[in-house]
Scaffold this active site. Structure first.
Site, PDB file in Angstrom:
ATOM      1  N   ASN A  99       0.837  -1.204   0.000  1.00  0.00           N
ATOM      2  CA  ASN A  99       0.000   0.000   0.000  1.00  0.00           C
ATOM      3  C   ASN A  99       0.865   1.245   0.000  1.00  0.00           C
ATOM      4  OD1 ASN A  99      -2.424  -1.453   0.274  1.00  0.00           O
ATOM      5  ND2 ASN A  99      -2.228  -1.488   2.503  1.00  0.00           N
ATOM      6  N   ASP A 139       0.869   4.359   1.906  1.00  0.00           N
ATOM      7  CA  ASP A 139       0.235   4.833   3.147  1.00  0.00           C
ATOM      8  C   ASP A 139       0.142   6.355   3.148  1.00  0.00           C
ATOM      9  OD1 ASP A 139       0.168   2.213   3.973  1.00  0.00           O
ATOM     10  OD2 ASP A 139       1.682   2.440   5.547  1.00  0.00           O
ATOM     11  N   THR A 148      -0.111 -11.299  20.249  1.00  0.00           N
ATOM     12  CA  THR A 148       0.555 -10.071  20.706  1.00  0.00           C
ATOM     13  C   THR A 148      -0.447  -9.251  21.517  1.00  0.00           C
ATOM     14  OG1 THR A 148      -0.006  -8.921  18.652  1.00  0.00           O
ATOM     15  CG2 THR A 148       2.123 -10.042  18.730  1.00  0.00           C
ATOM     16  N   LEU A 149       0.047  -8.642  22.603  1.00  0.00           N
ATOM     17  CA  LEU A 149      -0.843  -7.944  23.541  1.00  0.00           C
ATOM     18  C   LEU A 149      -0.411  -6.493  23.716  1.00  0.00           C
ATOM     19  CD1 LEU A 149      -0.793 -10.843  26.211  1.00  0.00           C
ATOM     20  CD2 LEU A 149      -2.446 -10.527  24.353  1.00  0.00           C
ATOM     21  N   GLY A 174       3.291  -4.317  14.597  1.00  0.00           N
ATOM     22  CA  GLY A 174       2.921  -5.733  14.526  1.00  0.00           C
ATOM     23  C   GLY A 174       3.626  -6.405  13.354  1.00  0.00           C
ATOM     24  N   ASP A 175       3.818  -5.666  12.263  1.00  0.00           N
ATOM     25  CA  ASP A 175       4.507  -6.229  11.095  1.00  0.00           C
ATOM     26  C   ASP A 175       5.998  -6.422  11.386  1.00  0.00           C
ATOM     27  OD1 ASP A 175       2.090  -6.118   9.724  1.00  0.00           O
ATOM     28  OD2 ASP A 175       2.466  -4.070   9.049  1.00  0.00           O
ATOM     29  N   SER A 179      11.309   2.379  10.304  1.00  0.00           N
ATOM     30  CA  SER A 179      11.405   2.154  11.760  1.00  0.00           C
ATOM     31  C   SER A 179      11.868   0.729  12.095  1.00  0.00           C
ATOM     32  CB  SER A 179      10.042   2.420  12.413  1.00  0.00           C
ATOM     33  OG  SER A 179       9.122   1.380  12.107  1.00  0.00           O
TER      34      SER A 179
HETATM   35  O1  RIB Z   1       0.086  -2.917   9.575  1.00  0.00           O
HETATM   36  C1  RIB Z   1       0.256  -1.601   9.098  1.00  0.00           C
HETATM   37  C2  RIB Z   1      -0.162  -1.520   7.669  1.00  0.00           C
HETATM   38  O2  RIB Z   1      -1.556  -1.775   7.580  1.00  0.00           O
HETATM   39  C3  RIB Z   1       0.028  -0.173   7.017  1.00  0.00           C
HETATM   40  O3  RIB Z   1       1.300  -0.006   6.428  1.00  0.00           O
HETATM   41  C4  RIB Z   1      -1.138  -0.077   6.034  1.00  0.00           C
HETATM   42  O4  RIB Z   1      -0.729  -0.078   4.704  1.00  0.00           O
HETATM   43  C5  RIB Z   1      -2.036  -1.256   6.367  1.00  0.00           C
HETATM   44  O5  RIB Z   1      -1.903  -2.263   5.451  1.00  0.00           O
END
Ligand code: RIB
Length: 313
Positions: free
Chosen positions: A10, A12, A216-217, A252-253, A292
């Site tokens: 995406n 963002d 995850t919390l 989270g990613d 980050s």
């Molecule tokens: O997890 C964060 C992501 O969620 C963002 O980068 C956004 O694009 C959505 O997919």
């Protein structure tokens, strides 16, 4: 340690605001920026930064900024199967950030334009999936594509975000299934208020046949559960270090990407969760997503600040 990530890309569009708007309310942005995101591209970059050899399978539109490929390549993410689709725009995410929290709306665009499975079976993607130590998927692409990738994976890490109903056949291929609190709640029908309750819900998924679950919390940390012989399910609670969170978008990613690299490197689930916790804690301290995400050296240094995990059964 080869990791293949299949997922979304995406653009963002991020607005920083004093507080998140209530329904029907308009608020003015303090600052706005655009950056590359999507759970798929975020996890691919996070896994590569964490030390993995990463290939990324994704779909973008012809409108994509040429800088998109360069940016991902600069993080050493392999793009042999990043394909452009006709008549679709690259995905866009509209993100509002306040006090380290965020709200996200995704316009999926090309992320939902995949070939039918018989055609997918003829593409190079299949070999990539089969050869990876770990395949990582999320749910910003069609469920049928996730299920297709799962069938070709030797080890599948499924990040069930955004939450949706998942067929048992897919759940039973996850090792681990990675969820946050609301996704855990959506999958189990119950809400956890403590790490012990979250472990109990993760355990219930393992008893339904999932090989392992990581929940995850947020700032509390995470729990993991995996099937074994006696007891039938074991796991633990990993507290997160206290840090100053400036932007949790994509944290989270960062966790999922680092977890996948640690697993591909042969670490046990508890050790991989500690590695991922260190990555997530570093990611929230800097605004944005890709920029980050910490390197393997930074994660190893931060591991020293991670509290010891507590076993749970
Ligand atoms: O997890 C964060 C992501 O969620 C963002 O980068 C956004 O694009 C959505 O997919």
């Amino acid at each position: 340690m080869s990791v293949v990530v299949l997922g979304s890309v995406n653009q963002d569009i991020v607005c920083e605001v004093e507080r998140l708007p209530r329904p029907g309310e308009t608020v003015l942005a303090l600052r706005a920026r655009t950056n590359l995101g999507g759970k798929g591209s975020n996890q691919a970059v996070a896994a590569a930064q964490a030390g993995g050899r990463v290939e990324f399978i994704a779909r973008i539109g012809r409108d994509a900024d040429p800088g998109l490929r360069k940016s991902l390549r600069d993080y050493a993410v392999g793009l042999a199967t990043l394909r452009e689709v006709e008549d679709a725009r690259t995905g866009t995410a509209y993100i509002t950030v306040a006090d380290g929290e965020n709200q996200i709306v995704v316009d999926s665009g090309a992320n939902f334009c995949w070939e039918p499975e018989p055609e997918l079976d003829t593409l190079n993607e299949v070999e990539l999936l089969r050869s990876a130590d770990v395949v990582v998927v999320q749910l910003e692409v069609p469920l049928r594509v996730v299920a297709w990738a799962a069938r070709h994976a030797r080890r599948l890490v499924l990040n069930a975000a955004p939450a949706t109903v998942l067929p048992d056949e897919l759940l039973l291929r996850c090792h681990p299934l990675v969820v946050n609190e609301s996704e855990l709640s959506a999958l189990t029908g119950s809400t956890a208020r403590t790490p012990e309750q979250a472990f109990h819900l993760a355990r219930s998924l393992c008893l339904r046949g999932v090989a392992s679950v990581v929940a995850t919390l947020g700032a509390t940390g995470s729990v993991w559960a995996h099937r074994c012989d006696v007891p039938p399910v074991a796991g633990g609670y990993q507290a997160a270090p206290q840090v100053n969170s400036v932007d949790s978008t994509g944290a989270g990613d960062a966790f999922v990407g680092a977890l996948a690299t640690a697993l591909a490197d042969g670490r046990q689930l508890g050790a991989a969760v500690a590695y991922a916790t260190a990555a997530g804690a570093l990611a929230v301290q800097t605004p944005g997503t890709h920029a980050s995400y910490p390197t393997a050296d930074q994660i190893r240094t931060a591991l020293a600040t991670i509290p010891a995990a507590r076993p749970l059964v």
